[in-house]
Design a protein around this motif. Sequence first.
Motif, PDB file in Angstrom:
ATOM      1  N   ILE A 172       0.846  -1.197   0.000  1.00 27.89           N
ATOM      2  CA  ILE A 172       0.000   0.000   0.000  1.00 27.89           C
ATOM      3  C   ILE A 172       0.883   1.250   0.000  1.00 27.89           C
ATOM      4  O   ILE A 172       1.745   1.397   0.867  1.00 27.89           O
ATOM      5  CB  ILE A 172      -0.922   0.042   1.240  1.00 27.89           C
ATOM      6  N   TYR A 173       0.661   2.119  -0.955  1.00 27.30           N
ATOM      7  CA  TYR A 173       1.399   3.388  -1.017  1.00 27.30           C
ATOM      8  C   TYR A 173       0.847   4.318   0.075  1.00 27.30           C
ATOM      9  O   TYR A 173      -0.377   4.416   0.253  1.00 27.30           O
ATOM     10  CB  TYR A 173       1.212   3.998  -2.411  1.00 27.30           C
ATOM     11  N   PRO A 174       1.724   5.007   0.817  1.00 29.07           N
ATOM     12  CA  PRO A 174       1.241   5.822   1.954  1.00 29.07           C
ATOM     13  C   PRO A 174       0.125   6.805   1.609  1.00 29.07           C
ATOM     14  O   PRO A 174      -0.775   7.021   2.421  1.00 29.07           O
ATOM     15  CB  PRO A 174       2.512   6.540   2.417  1.00 29.07           C
ATOM     16  N   LYS A 175       0.162   7.371   0.407  1.00 28.25           N
ATOM     17  CA  LYS A 175      -0.887   8.323   0.028  1.00 28.25           C
ATOM     18  C   LYS A 175      -2.264   7.665  -0.039  1.00 28.25           C
ATOM     19  O   LYS A 175      -3.284   8.297   0.230  1.00 28.25           O
ATOM     20  CB  LYS A 175      -0.544   8.969  -1.320  1.00 28.25           C
ATOM     21  N   THR A 176      -2.288   6.392  -0.397  1.00 30.52           N
ATOM     22  CA  THR A 176      -3.553   5.644  -0.424  1.00 30.52           C
ATOM     23  C   THR A 176      -4.131   5.544   0.997  1.00 30.52           C
ATOM     24  O   THR A 176      -5.352   5.649   1.192  1.00 30.52           O
ATOM     25  CB  THR A 176      -3.314   4.228  -1.011  1.00 30.52           C
ATOM     26  N   ILE A 177      -3.246   5.372   1.968  1.00 28.38           N
ATOM     27  CA  ILE A 177      -3.690   5.306   3.374  1.00 28.38           C
ATOM     28  C   ILE A 177      -4.157   6.676   3.859  1.00 28.38           C
ATOM     29  O   ILE A 177      -5.165   6.785   4.566  1.00 28.38           O
ATOM     30  CB  ILE A 177      -2.557   4.742   4.265  1.00 28.38           C
ATOM     31  N   GLU A 178      -3.444   7.719   3.439  1.00 24.19           N
ATOM     32  CA  GLU A 178      -3.887   9.088   3.779  1.00 24.19           C
ATOM     33  C   GLU A 178      -5.301   9.332   3.241  1.00 24.19           C
ATOM     34  O   GLU A 178      -6.136   9.959   3.910  1.00 24.19           O
ATOM     35  CB  GLU A 178      -2.970  10.128   3.124  1.00 24.19           C
ATOM     36  N   THR A 179      -5.542   8.875   2.013  1.00 22.91           N
ATOM     37  CA  THR A 179      -6.869   9.044   1.398  1.00 22.91           C
ATOM     38  C   THR A 179      -7.918   8.309   2.218  1.00 22.91           C
ATOM     39  O   THR A 179      -8.990   8.855   2.508  1.00 22.91           O
ATOM     40  CB  THR A 179      -6.857   8.513  -0.055  1.00 22.91           C
ATOM     41  N   TYR A 180      -7.588   7.100   2.617  1.00 19.41           N
ATOM     42  CA  TYR A 180      -8.499   6.312   3.461  1.00 19.41           C
ATOM     43  C   TYR A 180      -8.771   7.024   4.782  1.00 19.41           C
ATOM     44  O   TYR A 180      -9.940   7.165   5.197  1.00 19.41           O
ATOM     45  CB  TYR A 180      -7.892   4.918   3.694  1.00 19.41           C
ATOM     46  N   ASN A 181      -7.721   7.461   5.455  1.00 16.90           N
ATOM     47  CA  ASN A 181      -7.908   8.112   6.768  1.00 16.90           C
ATOM     48  C   ASN A 181      -8.780   9.352   6.664  1.00 16.90           C
ATOM     49  O   ASN A 181      -9.584   9.627   7.552  1.00 16.90           O
ATOM     50  CB  ASN A 181      -6.549   8.479   7.380  1.00 16.90           C
ATOM     51  N   TYR A 182      -8.623  10.083   5.577  1.00 17.41           N
ATOM     52  CA  TYR A 182      -9.387  11.322   5.432  1.00 17.41           C
ATOM     53  C   TYR A 182     -10.825  11.065   4.957  1.00 17.41           C
ATOM     54  O   TYR A 182     -11.783  11.566   5.564  1.00 17.41           O
ATOM     55  CB  TYR A 182      -8.694  12.274   4.451  1.00 17.41           C
ATOM     56  N   TRP A 183     -10.975  10.271   3.887  1.00 16.67           N
ATOM     57  CA  TRP A 183     -12.297  10.177   3.243  1.00 16.67           C
ATOM     58  C   TRP A 183     -13.178   9.084   3.829  1.00 16.67           C
ATOM     59  O   TRP A 183     -14.399   9.176   3.780  1.00 16.67           O
ATOM     60  CB  TRP A 183     -12.153   9.986   1.733  1.00 16.67           C
ATOM     61  N   VAL A 184     -12.584   8.034   4.372  1.00 19.62           N
ATOM     62  CA  VAL A 184     -13.392   6.932   4.898  1.00 19.62           C
ATOM     63  C   VAL A 184     -13.571   7.067   6.406  1.00 19.62           C
ATOM     64  O   VAL A 184     -14.678   6.942   6.917  1.00 19.62           O
ATOM     65  CB  VAL A 184     -12.754   5.561   4.549  1.00 19.62           C
ATOM     66  N   VAL A 185     -12.485   7.359   7.118  1.00 23.51           N
ATOM     67  CA  VAL A 185     -12.559   7.429   8.576  1.00 23.51           C
ATOM     68  C   VAL A 185     -13.082   8.774   9.041  1.00 23.51           C
ATOM     69  O   VAL A 185     -13.981   8.856   9.864  1.00 23.51           O
ATOM     70  CB  VAL A 185     -11.170   7.157   9.208  1.00 23.51           C
TER      71      VAL A 185
END
Length: 188
Positions: A172-185
Amino acid sequence: SFKREELMQEVQMHMSERRFQHVLGVEEMAIALAAKYGASKEKASIAALTHDYAKERPDEEFEMIIQRDGYDQDLLNYGNAIWHGLVGASMVQRELGINDEEILEAVRLHTTGAAKMSLLDKIIYVADYIEPGRNFPGVKEARELALVDLDEAVAYETKHTLLHLIEQERKIYPKTIETYNYWVVRKA
Ligand code: DGI
Ligand code: FE
Ligand code: FE
Ligand code: FE
């Protein structure tokens, strides 16, 4: 318009017919979303037509550009999936002469998303996922959400892409996790 025809031809020359049909589907969807949400249809068209422009370039070319042009060297630990948008935008700029920063940013972010996304970024990110040629479990739900609430569609796509990547044990590329943390969580 003439400019669109020219751009379409240039893009078509750089990819398989199958991928080109995907690109045309993304354009159709991006223009529809731009109309619905009040973004520039012309920018949506150009960003959609160019979003996968670099997808069929050899890894060696991306590696050379990442080393030469001051990108984060951690990118070398990833592959074409991450490079073709993030780094591919520089090829779109140099080779197709597209200098509109809003368009280039939408190309850069189309695979990973980001915490901070403009309306155009969201439109390209979602259009890529739901274009008419896509056929995977959940695409119907994603299409329905996109017609109602673009932010919900971004969240849905991000969650399901991440679930899929984890299921496949992909990096997982870190930016993908940032996107998850912001838009999903963190979404409202
Ligand atoms: O280029 P497309 O196939 O039209 O679609 P895309 O650019 O959105 O996604 C390309 C691939 O990248 C897709 O299989 C999902 C994958 N991807 C998205 N985020 C990540 C990722 N792959 C890895 N390894 N890591 C990520 O964080
Ligand atoms: Fe892509
Ligand atoms: Fe995508
Ligand atoms: Fe695509």
